[in-house]
Write a protein that holds these residues in place. Structure first.
Motif, PDB file in Angstrom:
ATOM      1  N   UNK A   1      -0.513  95.220  55.908  1.00 55.13           N
ATOM      2  CA  UNK A   1      -1.757  96.204  56.236  1.00 55.13           C
ATOM      3  C   UNK A   1      -1.172  97.581  56.846  1.00 55.13           C
ATOM      4  N   UNK A   2       0.006  97.716  56.827  1.00 54.41           N
ATOM      5  CA  UNK A   2       0.918  98.653  57.266  1.00 54.41           C
ATOM      6  C   UNK A   2       1.617  99.527  56.275  1.00 54.41           C
ATOM      7  N   UNK A   3       1.444  99.048  55.183  1.00 50.40           N
ATOM      8  CA  UNK A   3       2.302  99.543  53.757  1.00 50.40           C
ATOM      9  C   UNK A   3       1.757 100.623  53.498  1.00 50.40           C
ATOM     10  N   UNK A   4       0.700 101.147  53.669  1.00 50.08           N
ATOM     11  CA  UNK A   4       0.257 102.650  53.289  1.00 50.08           C
ATOM     12  C   UNK A   4       0.548 103.616  54.389  1.00 50.08           C
ATOM     13  N   UNK A   5       1.249 103.307  55.343  1.00 52.14           N
ATOM     14  CA  UNK A   5       1.816 104.264  56.287  1.00 52.14           C
ATOM     15  C   UNK A   5       2.997 104.654  55.760  1.00 52.14           C
ATOM     16  N   UNK A   6       3.237 105.888  55.515  1.00 52.45           N
ATOM     17  CA  UNK A   6       4.459 106.369  55.075  1.00 52.45           C
ATOM     18  C   UNK A   6       5.481 106.631  55.854  1.00 52.45           C
ATOM     19  N   UNK A   7       5.137 106.847  57.341  1.00 56.74           N
ATOM     20  CA  UNK A   7       6.346 106.904  58.309  1.00 56.74           C
ATOM     21  C   UNK A   7       6.701 105.442  58.418  1.00 56.74           C
ATOM     22  N   UNK A   8       5.830 104.388  58.337  1.00 57.50           N
ATOM     23  CA  UNK A   8       6.608 103.069  58.557  1.00 57.50           C
ATOM     24  C   UNK A   8       7.397 102.689  57.582  1.00 57.50           C
ATOM     25  N   UNK A   9       7.183 103.040  56.347  1.00 59.99           N
ATOM     26  CA  UNK A   9       7.882 102.831  55.125  1.00 59.99           C
ATOM     27  C   UNK A   9       9.281 103.769  55.029  1.00 59.99           C
ATOM     28  N   UNK A  10       9.055 105.023  55.547  1.00 62.63           N
ATOM     29  CA  UNK A  10      10.282 105.798  55.484  1.00 62.63           C
ATOM     30  C   UNK A  10      11.347 105.185  56.921  1.00 62.63           C
ATOM     31  N   UNK A  11      10.686 104.849  57.934  1.00 63.33           N
ATOM     32  CA  UNK A  11      11.516 104.593  59.220  1.00 63.33           C
ATOM     33  C   UNK A  11      12.273 102.979  58.640  1.00 63.33           C
ATOM     34  N   UNK A  12      11.521 102.318  57.828  1.00 62.55           N
ATOM     35  CA  UNK A  12      12.101 100.800  57.318  1.00 62.55           C
ATOM     36  C   UNK A  12      13.356 101.246  56.342  1.00 62.55           C
ATOM     37  N   UNK A  13      13.019 102.230  55.453  1.00 65.31           N
ATOM     38  CA  UNK A  13      14.130 102.955  54.436  1.00 65.31           C
ATOM     39  C   UNK A  13      15.273 103.258  55.283  1.00 65.31           C
ATOM     40  N   UNK A  14      15.016 104.259  56.218  1.00 64.99           N
ATOM     41  CA  UNK A  14      16.337 104.587  56.805  1.00 64.99           C
ATOM     42  C   UNK A  14      17.127 103.506  57.666  1.00 64.99           C
ATOM     43  N   UNK A  15      16.398 102.733  58.292  1.00 65.36           N
ATOM     44  CA  UNK A  15      16.996 101.403  58.969  1.00 65.36           C
ATOM     45  C   UNK A  15      17.781 100.772  57.925  1.00 65.36           C
ATOM     46  N   UNK A  16      17.272 100.434  56.805  1.00 62.07           N
ATOM     47  CA  UNK A  16      17.758  99.629  55.806  1.00 62.07           C
ATOM     48  C   UNK A  16      19.174 100.483  55.087  1.00 62.07           C
ATOM     49  N   UNK A  17      19.024 101.605  55.118  1.00 60.71           N
ATOM     50  CA  UNK A  17      20.270 102.323  54.414  1.00 60.71           C
ATOM     51  C   UNK A  17      21.275 102.409  55.458  1.00 60.71           C
ATOM     52  N   UNK A  18      20.842 102.454  56.745  1.00 59.07           N
ATOM     53  CA  UNK A  18      21.904 102.507  57.977  1.00 59.07           C
ATOM     54  C   UNK A  18      22.651 101.149  58.029  1.00 59.07           C
ATOM     55  N   UNK A  19      21.894 100.207  57.775  1.00 57.85           N
ATOM     56  CA  UNK A  19      22.417  98.996  58.187  1.00 57.85           C
ATOM     57  C   UNK A  19      23.142  98.174  56.838  1.00 57.85           C
ATOM     58  N   UNK A  20      22.774  98.921  55.598  1.00 63.33           N
ATOM     59  CA  UNK A  20      23.505  98.638  54.392  1.00 63.33           C
ATOM     60  C   UNK A  20      23.952  99.856  53.564  1.00 63.33           C
ATOM     61  N   UNK A  21      24.984 100.328  54.006  1.00 64.93           N
ATOM     62  CA  UNK A  21      25.581 101.699  53.586  1.00 64.93           C
ATOM     63  C   UNK A  21      25.955 101.543  51.777  1.00 64.93           C
ATOM     64  N   UNK A  22      26.177 100.233  51.520  1.00 68.26           N
ATOM     65  CA  UNK A  22      26.558 100.243  50.209  1.00 68.26           C
ATOM     66  C   UNK A  22      25.225 100.241  49.186  1.00 68.26           C
ATOM     67  N   UNK A  23      24.032 100.168  49.849  1.00 64.58           N
ATOM     68  CA  UNK A  23      22.870 100.559  49.207  1.00 64.58           C
ATOM     69  C   UNK A  23      22.704 101.763  48.594  1.00 64.58           C
ATOM     70  N   UNK A  24      23.385 102.724  49.150  1.00 65.13           N
ATOM     71  CA  UNK A  24      23.026 104.200  48.904  1.00 65.13           C
ATOM     72  C   UNK A  24      23.666 104.401  47.395  1.00 65.13           C
TER      73      UNK A  24
END
Length: 242
Positions: A216-239
């Motif tokens: 129910x929070x997936x339409x929140x662009x800020x929440x999606x972007x924060x998760x994306x940034x967290x993901x890239x920080x924790x898994x730098x090989x994904x970039x």
């Protein structure tokens, strides 16, 4: 619905010297929405074609529940692949048996907001509407597995958001196991229960990540972007895959 287990020991094209896919294992839990994320050319479409029985030239196995067989597939391609001389409803009905229940199509058309356009010929549709028709057609056959190969890649951002929202609404009302290919990480986070990141040469799984954002929070662009940034920080090989 049953869990699906896919094993590909080797997939090498006749013109290649190296395998496209090797030592690959993927398990899909019944009703799960999984996004495959990887760079263009890494083998994602090849994988979908193998699962859909469009490519038999590989060494591996597919198990549905306890049975060694390919699942019943609904396949949504990048191009809607509609017959232009048929109407919206006729294009959907072509995929169905003669004794199908008409109210199933009625319900799907209603959810995807296409009821007023059901008698319009396919060549009169916008690209976004054509994508919605292809989604309905895939759901209508009641598949064991829905394969979606970057179906929104050529849509403008507002149309892509609208069709993604309608897809999720349909999936939540009629749950199916989904394997969705994309190279757009924001799109993957918005849609998926689980993200699977793929390397190339040969294609292999390098990371699996559960999407922790409530639906129910997936339409929140800020929440999606924060998760994306967290993901890239924790898994730098994904970039390098994006």
């Amino acid at each position: 619905m049953a869990d699906i287990h896919i094993t590909i020991h080797n997939k090498t094209f006749a013109t290649a010297t190296e395998p496209t896919i090797a030592d690959f294992t993927l398990s899909l839990v019944s009703g799960e929405f999984v996004c495959l994320v990887g760079a263009s050319g890494c083998g994602k479409t090849t994988l979908l074609n193998i699962i859909a029985d469009l490519d038999y030239d590989y060494d591996g196995d597919i198990v549905v529940g306890q049975q060694h067989k390919s699942p019943k597939i609904g396949y949504i391609f990048q191009n809607p692949r509609l017959l232009p001389w048929r109407t919206v409803r006729e294009n959907i009905e072509l995929a169905l048996p003669d004794d199908y229940a008409g109210d199933v199509v009625d319900n799907l058309l209603d959810i995807m907001q296409l009821t007023p356009h059901q008698h319009v010929y396919a060549d009169r549709l916008s690209l976004g509407m054509g994508r919605r028709v292809s989604i309905i057609r895939a759901f209508a056959v009641n598949p064991e597995l829905l394969l979606m190969d970057e179906p929104f890649v050529s849509l403008d951002p507002p149309t892509a958001r609208q069709v993604r929202a309608l897809l999720l609404q349909l999936w939540q009302q009629r749950p199916h196991t989904v394997l969705f290919v994309t190279h757009d990480l924001r799109e993957a986070i918005t849609l998926a229960d689980k993200l699977i990141f793929l390397s190339a040469n040969p294609m292999q799984i390098i990371s699996e990540v559960l999407v922790a954002i409530p639906r129910n929070e997936r339409n929140n662009e800020l929440a999606v972007e924060n998760f994306r940034q967290q993901l890239l920080n924790e898994h730098p090989d994904i970039k390098q895959l994006l």
